[in-house]
Design an enzyme around this catalytic site. Structure first.
Site, mmCIF file in Angstrom:
data_model
loop_
_atom_site.group_PDB
_atom_site.id
_atom_site.type_symbol
_atom_site.label_atom_id
_atom_site.label_comp_id
_atom_site.label_asym_id
_atom_site.label_seq_id
_atom_site.Cartn_x
_atom_site.Cartn_y
_atom_site.Cartn_z
ATOM 1 N N TYR A 1 0.775 -1.298 -0.108
ATOM 2 C CA TYR A 1 0.050 0.049 0.025
ATOM 3 C C TYR A 1 0.849 1.093 -0.164
ATOM 4 O O TYR A 1 1.634 1.521 1.043
ATOM 5 C CB TYR A 1 -1.075 -0.020 1.224
ATOM 6 C CG TYR A 1 -1.900 -1.149 1.253
ATOM 7 C CD1 TYR A 1 -2.042 -2.097 0.279
ATOM 8 C CD2 TYR A 1 -2.472 -1.493 2.542
ATOM 9 C CE1 TYR A 1 -2.792 -3.259 0.380
ATOM 10 C CE2 TYR A 1 -3.122 -2.669 2.598
ATOM 11 C CZ TYR A 1 -3.538 -3.319 1.752
ATOM 12 O OH TYR A 1 -4.469 -4.565 1.721
ATOM 13 N N PRO B 1 -15.790 -5.161 2.595
ATOM 14 C CA PRO B 1 -17.089 -5.706 3.119
ATOM 15 C C PRO B 1 -18.162 -4.724 2.379
ATOM 16 O O PRO B 1 -19.326 -5.035 2.335
ATOM 17 C CB PRO B 1 -17.097 -5.585 4.467
ATOM 18 C CG PRO B 1 -16.045 -4.739 4.872
ATOM 19 C CD PRO B 1 -14.855 -4.735 3.932
#
Length: 338
Positions: free
Chosen positions: A61, A207
Site C-alpha cells: 500500500y 465488506p
C-alpha cells in the site's frame, strides 16, 4: 429478533478485537489521489478514539507509504492496537510484484518493522500466494519471524481452503483475509467453513463492496485514472447499471429496518459467523462513525436474510476481477461472480 455484531470481542489468534476494524489501504493506495497526510492522520486518530483496535496495512500500500503513515501516527499508542501488515506482494520499480521467496519475506518484514516504528508486528499476512514458491516455504520463513520475536501471529490473504490447510500444517494460521461481502461470496465455497474448523479468523476485506454498498456509490465515469475500480468488471458499462438496480432494492431493505445501507452490509458480513471480522476502509470520519455504529445497532434477522437474497453470487453482474488478475489469486471461485 436482532442480529447485529454487538460489542463482544472476536478472536484473532492471541488477540481479542471488535467485529469491525479498519482497512487502511485507501489512505495511501488504489483509489485515486490519497488524502493529505493531515487528513489521513485525523482519520486514524478518530478510529482509535472510537474504539478501533485492529489496523490493517501492507507493504504494497503506497509502496511502503501506508506502513510509514501508521508508524508515524500510531506508534505512541502501540500497546492499544493490534497491528496487521502483509508481505509477499510489494512495489518494485513502480510495479506490483508477487514474491513469496523466504529471503524476500525476511527483507520485507525488516523494512516493515522500521516503517511501522515497532519491534513486533502483531499479525503478519502472506498477501498473495506466489505460485512459483510452495506455500510451505513462504510460511516457513514467516514462522522464523515468529521465532525471532518479530511477528506474533501469522495470516494468509486471498487463499483457498486447501492452501489454508497446507499452511496451517507448517505453523498455526491465526487469520485468513479474503474479500467477503454481499456481492463477493467466494469464502462460502470453502474458506468460511475451513477457517471455523481450524480456529482461524476470517477477516473480510472490502465488506462494503469497494464503496458500492454505501450512501454514495461511485460514479464509474468520474473515477480518477489511478482508481483500481476502473479495471473491475462490476463497475464497467456492461454490468454497473444492473448492479445499481440491485443496490436500490438493498437500500429499501435497509431503510425499512432503520439502517443505512453500509450498516446493513456490515451487519450481514459479521453475521456470517463468530469468527468473522470486517475491515472496511474509508477516508471520511463521518463514514467511519457510521460503520462503527453498527456494533450498537439492532439489526432484524429478516433484513439480513432479505439482503442476502437480493445480492449474492447468482444475482451480481460481472466477476470480481478480469481473468488475468483472477489467475494470480488462489481463492475459490463461485458462480458467475468469479
Amino acid at each position: 429478533m436482532t442480529a447485529g455484531p454487538g460489542r463482544t470481542p472476536r478472536r484473532i489468534g492471541p488477540f481479542d478485537v471488535p467485529a469491525i476494524g479498519l482497512g487502511c489501504m485507501n489512505l495511501s493506495h488504489a483509489y485515486g489521489v490519497p488524502p493529505t497526510p493531515e487528513a489521513a492522520a485525523r482519520l486514524l486518530r478518530t478510529a482509535l478514539d472510537q474504539g478501533v483496535t485492529l489496523f490493517d496495512t501492507a507493504a504494497l500500500y503506497g509502496f511502503g507509504g501506508n506502513e510509514q503513515l501508521l508508524g508515524r501516527v500510531l506508534a505512541g499508542d502501540r500497546d492499544r492496537i493490534v497491528l496487521a501488515s502483509k508481505c509477499g506482494m510489494t512495489g518494485v520499480d513502480g510495479r506490483r510484484v508477487i514474491d513469496g521467496r523466504p529471503e524476500t519475506i525476511r527483507h520485507t518484514a525488516d523494512r516493515a518493522l522500521a516503517r511501522l516504528r515497532t519491534d513486533t508486528i502483531d499479525l503478519y499476512y502472506l498477501h498473495r500466494i506466489d505460485r512459483q514458491v510452495p506455500v510451505e516455504e513462504s510460511v516457513g520463513a514467516m514462522a522464523e519471524l515468529v521465532a525471532a520475536g518479530k511477528v506474533r501471529a501469522l495470516g494468509l490473504s486471498e487463499a483457498s481452503a486447501a492452501t489454508l490447510r497446507r499452511a496451517h500444517a507448517v505453523h498455526p494460521i491465526a487469520a485468513l483475509q479474503n474479500e467477503y461481502s454481499l456481492w463477493s461470496r467466494n469464502p462460502e465455497q470453502g474458506t468460511l467453513a475451513a477457517a471455523h474448523e481450524l480456529g482461524v479468523a476470517l477477516v473480510a476485506f472490502s465488506p462494503l463492496a469497494r464503496g458500492f454498498l454505501t450512501s454514495a456509490p461511485p460514479d464509474p465515469a468520474g473515477l480518477p485514472a489511478a482508481d483500481i475500480r476502473r479495471g473491475m468488471p462490476r463497475f464497467d458499462d456492461r454490468h454497473y447499471p444492473a448492479n445499481l438496480a440491485l443496490r436500490h432494492e438493498l437500500a429499501r431493505i435497509a431503510e425499512d429496518a432503520g439502517l443505512t445501507l453500509a450498516q446493513l452490509a456490515l451487519a450481514w458480513v459479521t453475521s456470517r459467523g463468530p469468527h468473522v471480522v470486517a475491515i472496511p476502509g474509508t477516508r471520511s470520519t463521518a463514514h467511519l462513525r457510521e460503520n462503527l455504529s453498527v456494533l450498537d445497532a439492532e439489526v432484524p434477522e429478516e433484513a439480513l436474510h432479505a439482503a442476502g437474497l437480493v445480492l449474492n453470487s447468482s444475482t451480481v453482474h460481472g466477476p470480481r476481477y478480469h481473468e488475468a488478475t483472477l489467475t494470480e489469486i488462489d481463492t475459490e471461485r463461485c458462480g458467475r461472480a468469479g
